[in-house]
Design an enzyme around this catalytic site. Structure first.
Site, PDB file in Angstrom:
ATOM      1  N   HIS A  25       3.816   2.852   4.381  1.00 51.79           N
ATOM      2  CA  HIS A  25       2.422   2.525   4.073  1.00 51.79           C
ATOM      3  C   HIS A  25       2.262   1.027   3.942  1.00 51.79           C
ATOM      4  O   HIS A  25       3.223   0.291   3.710  1.00 51.79           O
ATOM      5  CB  HIS A  25       1.962   3.216   2.779  1.00 51.79           C
ATOM      6  N   CYS A  26       1.025   0.543   4.148  1.00 49.94           N
ATOM      7  CA  CYS A  26       0.706  -0.856   3.887  1.00 49.94           C
ATOM      8  C   CYS A  26      -0.315  -0.884   2.759  1.00 49.94           C
ATOM      9  O   CYS A  26      -0.363   0.027   1.944  1.00 49.94           O
ATOM     10  CB  CYS A  26       0.182  -1.545   5.141  1.00 49.94           C
ATOM     11  N   ALA A  27      -1.179  -1.891   2.725  1.00 52.45           N
ATOM     12  CA  ALA A  27      -2.102  -2.026   1.605  1.00 52.45           C
ATOM     13  C   ALA A  27      -3.142  -0.918   1.572  1.00 52.45           C
ATOM     14  O   ALA A  27      -3.606  -0.525   0.506  1.00 52.45           O
ATOM     15  CB  ALA A  27      -2.799  -3.384   1.666  1.00 52.45           C
TER      16      ALA A  27
END
EC number: 2.7.1.211
Length: 651
Positions: A25-27
């Site tokens: 996942h990212c932000a």
């Protein structure tokens, strides 16, 4: 919000645990590498609570949840998959061109350390408020001397992440490059050791010198630098990995860290550090010079392209430049990148709020209310992928608004002094003296974006492409208000037990079969919904109903349509043809376009598909309609005027 249930539904609708190669996942986004992208059900995933949009890029399936929520969903996904969390690190797959891989590398390194940088940036903003002249030529601490200790403490807290930035980058970069992250952090500590002359004192004092075997090495630190520590981390990781391969196991733990640190340290201070420090300074100065030289025009151009750059993910590469600009703000004046990002974010938010005001679609209103506020506060992915890009014209309005606001900031030389949340909270990252001009820039961006969205909405009749129904599951696509030609004409009032009938027509000339006879077990099992299969005799695939194009897969082998009554339809051309990566397929319409039954929407080169060893069988599916409400007509030879599916549902 039940995150465990959300994770279960996500896993189920991407083909199950066995179809997930890895999760990260990212932000704002959950990122899944799937073994077979054909098994994902984008329509179902779009309807899961909390999902703000979905898209496929470079074989990676991304689900937008938004900041904060994605972390909780990701944790549950990891639990249910039974795998260890790998933070935001993704599998090493050499996909995309070298530039794309480079940008992804920077993103993977900087995204994990953004919270620390943002915290420092916001603390800098608080320090600016305490120490800048706000009240008749006096700062707050001059007016209230008892606050001086608070200002000093906040200043120390704020400067720490930037002073020791190489430690953060060293840890993250070494991990990304496959080395020991703690050795990377140790290397970062060496680069900012207090016995070194601070990088901020270059030109002010003479540095100490190490005389080693006749070689004079200046002992200068690398506070606030980016490029040197990235290169040093790469060198360290590669030395370490090669030593692991050649060192006997009984010596490995003892000698590999020692030799890795020793060799990398000398390379850093003798050659790599000085060269890349100068390269970083030249890069930051060059970009700043270009921006300042072009003035308002430069600001307008950068503001105009910022959102398209964000779509490619290349905006993550700006973090390295921006950090350098702010760390060296005494020379550069600050960062115009943060200022431009703020204008872009509020413009996207204003466009979404305009859609919220204009739309009659309840699902769209729900998406707009959440994503619009999110964009104003600094997170634009839900707004762009969920609303503006899907409707197209609001996106154009937003980038024009961003360009207008950025032109004003460039013309008035408004530069950020710290990192933070780019958007309305961006005030805290500016000098107090620049607050008025920053506010004017925000008003320009939002005003232009909002008004143009209203103009485009009316000019291109975007409201006519949607129905005020709550049933449309695709968050970014509306339904046509015109009723399907095959629907029964609505009565002024209907009895509670009355049903509505809608007909969907065969999409391509050929032999029409029940979906249970499809050549692909996934379709034949009706896991993707009731429908029919067609062995095509023609290359042109047509719309089976009136409606709106809700999605076109990047490989163009599948098209989604939302019918005029809000029913989701999926046309899947060929079996496993996603592997052709778009070869042999041509989309004849765009996402968001209104179509009529029988209108050509896709072309598939049937012979080419067969020559590559794939089955060209076409599927017509109704993934969201309960199977008991669908009647599939009998197997026969059909053309595009032949009814294929009949839906009977309560009025």
């Amino acid at each position: 919000m039940d995150y465990a249930e959300i994770a279960r539904q996500v896993i189920q609708n991407v083909g199950g645990k066995d179809n997930i190669r890895s999760a990260a996942h990212c932000a704002t986004r959950l990122r899944l590498q799937l073994k077979d992208n054909d098994l994902r059900n984008e329509e179902a995933i779009s309807n899961i609570e909390g999902v703000k949009g979905v898209f496929l890029t470079q074989s990676q399936f991304q689900i937008i949840f938004g900041s904060g929520t994605v972390n909780l969903v990701f944790a549950e996904v990891q639990k249910q998959l039974g795998t260890e969390e790998k933070s935001q690190e993704e599998p090493e797959e050499k996909q995309g061109n070298p530039l794309q891989r480079f940008v992804k590398m920077l993103s993977d390194i900087f995204v994990p350390i953004i919270p620390a940088i943002v915290a420092g940036g916001l603390l800098m903003g608080i320090n600016n408020i305490l120490t800048s002249d706000l009240f008749g030529g006096q700062s707050l601490i001059e007016a209230y001397p008892q606050w001086a200790g608070l200002a000093a403490a906040v200043n120390l807290f704020a400067s720490a992440p930037f002073t020791f930035l190489p430690v953060l980058i060293g840890f993250s970069a070494a991990r990304k490059f496959g080395g020991n992250p703690y050795l990377g952090a140790a290397m970062g500590m060496i680069m900012v050791h207090p016995d070194l002359m601070s990088a901020y004192q270059i030109g002010i004092a003479d540095p100490p010198v190490w005389n080693i075997f006749g070689l004079a090495i200046p002992a200068i630190g690398y506070q606030g630098t980016v490029l040197p520590v990235l290169a040093v981390s790469w060198i360290l990781a590669n030395i370490e990995k090669r030593l692991h391969k050649v060192t006997p196991s009984w010596l490995d733990n003892l000698t590999t860290p020692l030799i890795s640190i020793l060799a990398t340290s000398f390379l850093t201070f003798i050659f790599v550090g000085p060269v890349l420090r100068e390269a970083g300074n030249l890069l930051a100065s060059g970009i700043t010079w270009t921006y300042n030289t072009l003035g308002a025009l430069g600001g307008a151009l950068f503001g105009l392209v910022y959102a398209p750059i964000t779509l490619t993910g290349m905006h993550h590469s700006f973090i390295a430049i921006e950090t350098q600009l702010i760390a060296d703000s005494a020379t550069t004046g600050g960062s115009f990148i943060f200022s431009t990002a703020s204008m872009n974010n509020v413009a996207q938010g204003a466009a979404v709020l305009a859609v919220l005001m204009l739309t009659k679609n309840d699902k769209m209103k729900s998406i707009c209310s959440a994503s619009g506020i999110s964009a104003l506060l600094g997170i634009t992915e839900p707004a762009m992928f969920g609303v503006t890009l899907k409707l197209k014209y609001p996106f154009y309005a937003a980038i024009i608004g961003s360009g207008a606001g950025s032109a004003w900031l460039a013309g008035t030389h408004v530069l950020a002094q710290a990192l933070g949340a780019a958007g309305l909270p961006g005030f805290i990252s500016m000098k107090p003296a620049d607050y008025p001009n920053f506010a004017i820039g925000i008003l320009i961006s939002m005003g232009v974006s909002f008004l143009l969205t209203v103009v485009f909405w009316k000019k291109y009749r975007l409201g006519e492409q949607e129905a005020p129904s709550k049933a449309a599951p695709e968050p970014s696509v509306s339904s046509d208000t015109a009723a399907s030609e095959a629907e029964t004409e609505p009565e002024p009032a209907k009895a509670a037990d009355e049903t509505v009938t809608e007909t969907f027509y065969n999409p391509v000339k050929g032999q029409m079969l029940p979906i249970s006879k499809a050549n692909d077990p996934a379709f034949a099992s009706k896991a993707l919904g009731e429908g029919c299969a067609v062995n095509p005799e023609d290359s042109t695939i047509c719309a089976p109903c009136d409606g709106t194009i809700s999605l076109i897969f990047p490989t163009r082998h599948a098209v989604g349509i939302t019918s005029s009554s809000g029913i989701d339809v999926l046309i899947h051309a060929g079996i496993d043809t996603v592997k052709l990566e778009g070869q042999g397929f041509e989309a004849l319409v765009e996402t968001g376009a209104s179509v009529k039954q029988g209108q050509p929407i896709l072309k598939m080169d049937v012979e080419f598909v067969r020559s590559k060893g794939y089955d060209p069988q076409v599927m017509l599916l109704l993934p969201q309609v309960p199977q008991e409400q669908v009647t599939a007509l009998e197997e026969n030879q059909a053309d595009t005027s032949t009814p294929a599916l009949i839906v009977r549902r309560p009025a």
